[in-house]
Design a protein around this motif. Structure first.
Motif, PDB file in Angstrom:
ATOM      1  N   ALA A  16      10.485  -9.721  -8.177  1.00  0.00           N
ATOM      2  CA  ALA A  16       9.321  -9.662  -9.060  1.00  0.00           C
ATOM      3  C   ALA A  16       9.793  -9.613 -10.510  1.00  0.00           C
ATOM      4  N   GLU A  17       8.925 -10.055 -11.402  1.00  0.00           N
ATOM      5  CA  GLU A  17       9.277 -10.070 -12.823  1.00  0.00           C
ATOM      6  C   GLU A  17       9.342  -8.653 -13.369  1.00  0.00           C
ATOM      7  N   GLU A  69       8.818  -6.278 -16.269  1.00  0.00           N
ATOM      8  CA  GLU A  69       8.066  -6.237 -17.524  1.00  0.00           C
ATOM      9  C   GLU A  69       8.813  -5.471 -18.598  1.00  0.00           C
ATOM     10  N   ASP A 101       6.144  -6.199 -12.963  1.00  0.00           N
ATOM     11  CA  ASP A 101       4.840  -6.843 -13.142  1.00  0.00           C
ATOM     12  C   ASP A 101       4.484  -7.520 -11.822  1.00  0.00           C
ATOM     13  N   THR A 108       2.422  -9.301  -8.777  1.00  0.00           N
ATOM     14  CA  THR A 108       1.344 -10.221  -8.453  1.00  0.00           C
ATOM     15  C   THR A 108       0.531  -9.623  -7.299  1.00  0.00           C
ATOM     16  N   PRO A 109      -0.724 -10.074  -7.107  1.00  0.00           N
ATOM     17  CA  PRO A 109      -1.587  -9.447  -6.098  1.00  0.00           C
ATOM     18  C   PRO A 109      -1.022  -9.465  -4.676  1.00  0.00           C
ATOM     19  N   ASN A 110      -0.127 -10.401  -4.385  1.00  0.00           N
ATOM     20  CA  ASN A 110       0.413 -10.494  -3.024  1.00  0.00           C
ATOM     21  C   ASN A 110       1.602  -9.563  -2.791  1.00  0.00           C
ATOM     22  N   ARG A 111       1.993  -8.791  -3.788  1.00  0.00           N
ATOM     23  CA  ARG A 111       3.166  -7.922  -3.630  1.00  0.00           C
ATOM     24  C   ARG A 111       2.780  -6.446  -3.588  1.00  0.00           C
ATOM     25  N   ARG A 115      -4.796  -3.530  -2.197  1.00  0.00           N
ATOM     26  CA  ARG A 115      -3.733  -4.517  -1.907  1.00  0.00           C
ATOM     27  C   ARG A 115      -3.245  -4.427  -0.478  1.00  0.00           C
TER      28      ARG A 115
END
Length: 364
Positions: A30-31, A33, A163, A165-168, A363
């Motif tokens: 994941a990115e 931030e 940061d 995403t909704p799938n993580r 989620r």
């Protein structure tokens, strides 16, 4: 999702610098931030205030002698209203640099020499949203003078902020992040092995679920509770994750949520006045006073936890003020449940009420 690197290292070895770990995340998971030390400061030690007397030329300053370890006693002028003899405090020595590039030097304050500064949490860069202290920070635990203050407070850490995403949703916990770190670095994952000491008393609480939107609901009574401050290391990890420490019971529920990704809620069992918990859909026009002090008007379709009659929590979103943990709490009902993520999201959006709990339930 913010978390402490030291917390991650309890579950997986990380033979990389925080910067190298962040680079791995950006390439493989994941990115990132942000990546920041909890506190940007050097030359801070724990001190013990030996004496504290009024400044001879001021009505608000005090002249203190402070033991900073290694048989060294420093004279420090302090303007904090709460400073007093006998306290364990954080001392910035001469040559220390505090957040904002504030450098500590030997000085004279109204004619009295001062060799350092006794610090507040604000001066360490801990935002006000994480504490309500006025004046210097006084440690509630005994710590040897001269000890590295950041280590003693649990602030000698780096915070990585992902940061997501909704799938993580799997990365909404320390253990979830540790799974990714283990895979990225091909190192062993160390899973917790919890142990519970149980009483022989039968659980007096009966749970009724009157809606398919509550897939599971577990409740347990814990007696003999004493409300107080959490240990410093726990408060530091909560702050690193962006959560304000409240008291030991609330902090433990938040700590478990952060570690495992499973929200918990603790009710004051004495305020509950019932041995039956009913999970149901709200009736149109029902209201509940939530923990943030706001009265919420509910609509049909909202999920509520009730005492059989009145709502005592907005399921998956926020607890009710009427059963809040406070200084007089001696027994709690601890809740762990799973709810329909779509229903939680709709209620949260409609009320403009997002919590650490609702974000995780959404989620699932």
């Amino acid at each position: 999702m913010k978390t402490s690197i030291q917390w991650l290292q309890e579950f997986v070895d990380i033979p990389l610098t925080p910067e190298s770990l962040a680079a791995k995340f950006n390439l493989m998971s994941a990115e990132v931030e942000s990546l920041e030390p909890m506190v940007r400061a050097i030359h801070l030690v724990i001190g013990h205030v030996e004496t504290c007397v009024p400044h001879p030329d001021s009505d608000h300053l005090h002249v203190c002698t402070v033991d900073v370890g290694d048989n060294k006693i420093l004279q420090i002028v302090c303007g904090a209203p709460n400073v007093d003899a006998g306290q364990t405090v954080v001392v910035a020595l001469e040559g220390a640099v505090l957040p904002g590039d504030f450098k500590i030097k030997k000085s004279k304050i109204r004619g009295v020499e001062s060799h350092g500064m006794i610090c507040s949490l604000d001066e360490l860069g801990i935002e006000r949203k994480y504490h309500s202290e006025e004046g210097i920070h006084v440690l509630s635990e005994a710590v040897r003078p001269g000890t590295d203050a950041l280590k003693a407070l649990g602030f000698d850490d780096t915070v990585i902020d992902l940061d997501l995403t909704p799938n993580r949703g799997d990365l909404m916990s320390v253990l979830g992040i540790a799974h990714d770190v283990s895979a990225m670095l091909e190192t062993e994952l160390r899973l917790p092995d919890p142990h519970v000491d149980e009483d022989s008393e039968r659980n007096p609480v009966r749970v009724v679920t009157d809606t398919p939107a509550c897939m599971s609901y577990y409740a347990r009574i814990i007696r003999g509770v004493r409300i107080g401050e959490s240990p410093m290391w726990m408060k530091a990890r909560l702050i690193a994750a962006g959560i304000r420490p409240i008291n030991n019971v609330v902090d433990i529920t938040n700590y478990v949520m952060l570690e495992y990704g499973q929200p918990l809620h603790a009710f004051d069992f004495g305020k509950l006045g019932t041995d039956t918990i009913v999970v149901r859909e709200a009736y149109a026009g029902e209201t509940i006073l939530t923990l943030d002090g706001k009265a919420r008007l509910l609509v049909a379709g909202d999920l509520v936890i009730t005492d059989g009659t009145r709502p005592i929590a907005l399921a998956g979103v926020m607890g009710g003020a009427e059963t809040e943990i406070d200084g007089q709490t001696t027994a709690i009902l601890l809740e762990s449940a799973t709810f329909d993520p779509i229903r939680i999201r709709k209620t949260s959006d409609r009320l403009d009420l997002r919590s650490e709990s609702s974000v995780r339930f959404e989620r699932r």
